[in-house]
Enzyme design. Structure first.
Site, PDB file in Angstrom:
ATOM      1  N   ASP A  30       0.850  -1.194   0.000  1.00  0.00           N
ATOM      2  CA  ASP A  30       0.000   0.000   0.000  1.00  0.00           C
ATOM      3  C   ASP A  30       0.889   1.248   0.000  1.00  0.00           C
ATOM      4  OD1 ASP A  30      -3.215   0.522   0.969  1.00  0.00           O
ATOM      5  OD2 ASP A  30      -1.813   2.205   1.107  1.00  0.00           O
ATOM      6  N   ILE A  31       0.455   2.257  -0.753  1.00  0.00           N
ATOM      7  CA  ILE A  31       1.248   3.478  -0.885  1.00  0.00           C
ATOM      8  C   ILE A  31       1.240   4.292   0.416  1.00  0.00           C
ATOM      9  CG2 ILE A  31      -0.529   5.097  -1.714  1.00  0.00           C
ATOM     10  CD1 ILE A  31       1.416   5.769  -4.035  1.00  0.00           C
ATOM     11  N   ASN A  87     -12.897  -3.355   2.501  1.00  0.00           N
ATOM     12  CA  ASN A  87     -13.814  -2.239   2.671  1.00  0.00           C
ATOM     13  C   ASN A  87     -14.768  -2.232   1.484  1.00  0.00           C
ATOM     14  OD1 ASN A  87     -12.451  -1.332   4.990  1.00  0.00           O
ATOM     15  ND2 ASN A  87     -10.968  -0.199   3.745  1.00  0.00           N
ATOM     16  N   VAL A  96     -10.993   2.994  -3.380  1.00  0.00           N
ATOM     17  CA  VAL A  96     -10.660   2.506  -4.727  1.00  0.00           C
ATOM     18  C   VAL A  96     -11.653   1.405  -5.095  1.00  0.00           C
ATOM     19  CG1 VAL A  96      -8.921   1.404  -6.175  1.00  0.00           C
ATOM     20  CG2 VAL A  96      -8.223   3.086  -4.447  1.00  0.00           C
ATOM     21  N   HIS A 100     -10.245  -5.265  -3.389  1.00  0.00           N
ATOM     22  CA  HIS A 100      -8.928  -5.544  -2.810  1.00  0.00           C
ATOM     23  C   HIS A 100      -9.086  -5.961  -1.361  1.00  0.00           C
ATOM     24  CE1 HIS A 100      -9.850  -1.255  -2.412  1.00  0.00           C
ATOM     25  NE2 HIS A 100      -9.222  -1.288  -1.245  1.00  0.00           N
ATOM     26  N   HIS A 102      -6.956  -5.861   2.136  1.00  0.00           N
ATOM     27  CA  HIS A 102      -5.797  -5.333   2.849  1.00  0.00           C
ATOM     28  C   HIS A 102      -5.224  -6.445   3.724  1.00  0.00           C
ATOM     29  CE1 HIS A 102      -6.840  -0.922   2.326  1.00  0.00           C
ATOM     30  NE2 HIS A 102      -8.023  -1.467   2.092  1.00  0.00           N
TER      31      HIS A 102
HETATM   32  P1  5GP Z   1      -9.793   1.321   0.347  1.00  0.00           P
HETATM   33  O1  5GP Z   1     -10.044   2.508   1.223  1.00  0.00           O
HETATM   34  O2  5GP Z   1     -10.447   1.493  -1.010  1.00  0.00           O
HETATM   35  O3  5GP Z   1     -10.133   0.026   1.015  1.00  0.00           O
HETATM   36  O4  5GP Z   1      -8.238   1.258   0.167  1.00  0.00           O
HETATM   37  C1  5GP Z   1      -7.545   1.802  -0.910  1.00  0.00           C
HETATM   38  C2  5GP Z   1      -6.073   1.707  -0.573  1.00  0.00           C
HETATM   39  O5  5GP Z   1      -5.347   1.886  -1.765  1.00  0.00           O
HETATM   40  C3  5GP Z   1      -5.600   2.769   0.413  1.00  0.00           C
HETATM   41  O6  5GP Z   1      -5.035   2.131   1.561  1.00  0.00           O
HETATM   42  C4  5GP Z   1      -4.565   3.570  -0.370  1.00  0.00           C
HETATM   43  O7  5GP Z   1      -3.462   3.962   0.405  1.00  0.00           O
HETATM   44  C5  5GP Z   1      -4.172   2.602  -1.473  1.00  0.00           C
HETATM   45  N1  5GP Z   1      -3.770   3.213  -2.717  1.00  0.00           N
HETATM   46  C6  5GP Z   1      -4.431   4.200  -3.393  1.00  0.00           C
HETATM   47  N2  5GP Z   1      -3.788   4.513  -4.534  1.00  0.00           N
HETATM   48  C7  5GP Z   1      -2.699   3.709  -4.580  1.00  0.00           C
HETATM   49  C8  5GP Z   1      -1.629   3.565  -5.530  1.00  0.00           C
HETATM   50  O8  5GP Z   1      -1.557   4.236  -6.559  1.00  0.00           O
HETATM   51  N3  5GP Z   1      -0.672   2.634  -5.233  1.00  0.00           N
HETATM   52  C9  5GP Z   1      -0.721   1.878  -4.095  1.00  0.00           C
HETATM   53  N4  5GP Z   1       0.281   1.006  -3.924  1.00  0.00           N
HETATM   54  N5  5GP Z   1      -1.707   1.982  -3.195  1.00  0.00           N
HETATM   55  C10 5GP Z   1      -2.676   2.890  -3.425  1.00  0.00           C
END
Ligand code: 5GP
Ligand code: ZN
Length: 117
Positions: A30-31, A87, A96, A100, A102
């Site tokens: 994760d970024i 999520n 996103v 996915h 985590h």
């Molecule tokens: P969500 O909130 O949708 O469950 O999690 C999305 C995750 O994607 C977040 O933890 C965010 O930091 C990660 N993320 C968003 N954009 C990027 C990206 O371009 N690269 C990576 N490696 N992670 C990302």
């Protein structure tokens, strides 16, 4: 889904620090890590969220889950343990819209009342 950021990562159009790949699955750091180990495990196929999972995705979804212990072993957190989170939707904190999971670990995580990983 040409404008989906995770589809772009699958196609190599956005760089990522990959930790696992097979026919159906990609996993990368994760970024914005929320724990010492924070990996996102995704199906290569675009599935927008858990709400869009279909019975024909059974194999792909199984591969996503099965990747978790392999990644945990590789990153040294299998024995200590880890947390898998999906999520879904606005109330679930999904940002996103490409399914996915985590994988969080590397420290003792807080209780399940965390608002967001
Ligand atoms: P969500 O909130 O949708 O469950 O999690 C999305 C995750 O994607 C977040 O933890 C965010 O930091 C990660 N993320 C968003 N954009 C990027 C990206 O371009 N690269 C990576 N490696 N992670 C990302
Ligand atoms: Zn996508």
């Amino acid at each position: 889904m040409t404008d989906c950021i995770f589809c772009k990562i699958v196609r190599g159009e956005i760089p990522s620090r990959q930790v696992f790949e097979n026919e159906h699955v990609l996993a990368f750091h994760d970024i914005q890590p929320a724990a010492p180990v924070h990996v996102l495990i995704i199906p290569k196929k675009h599935i927008a969220s858990a709400n869009e999972m279909q019975p024909e995705d059974r194999e792909v979804l199984g591969e996503v889950l099965l990747a978790a212990p392999a990644i945990a072993r590789e990153l040294g957190v299998a024995e200590g343990g880890y947390r898998l989170i999906n999520n879904c939707g606005p109330d679930g904190g999904q940002v996103v819209y490409h399914l996915h999971v985590h994988l969080l670990g590397g420290e003792k995580l807080g209780g399940l009342n965390v608002k967001h990983p």
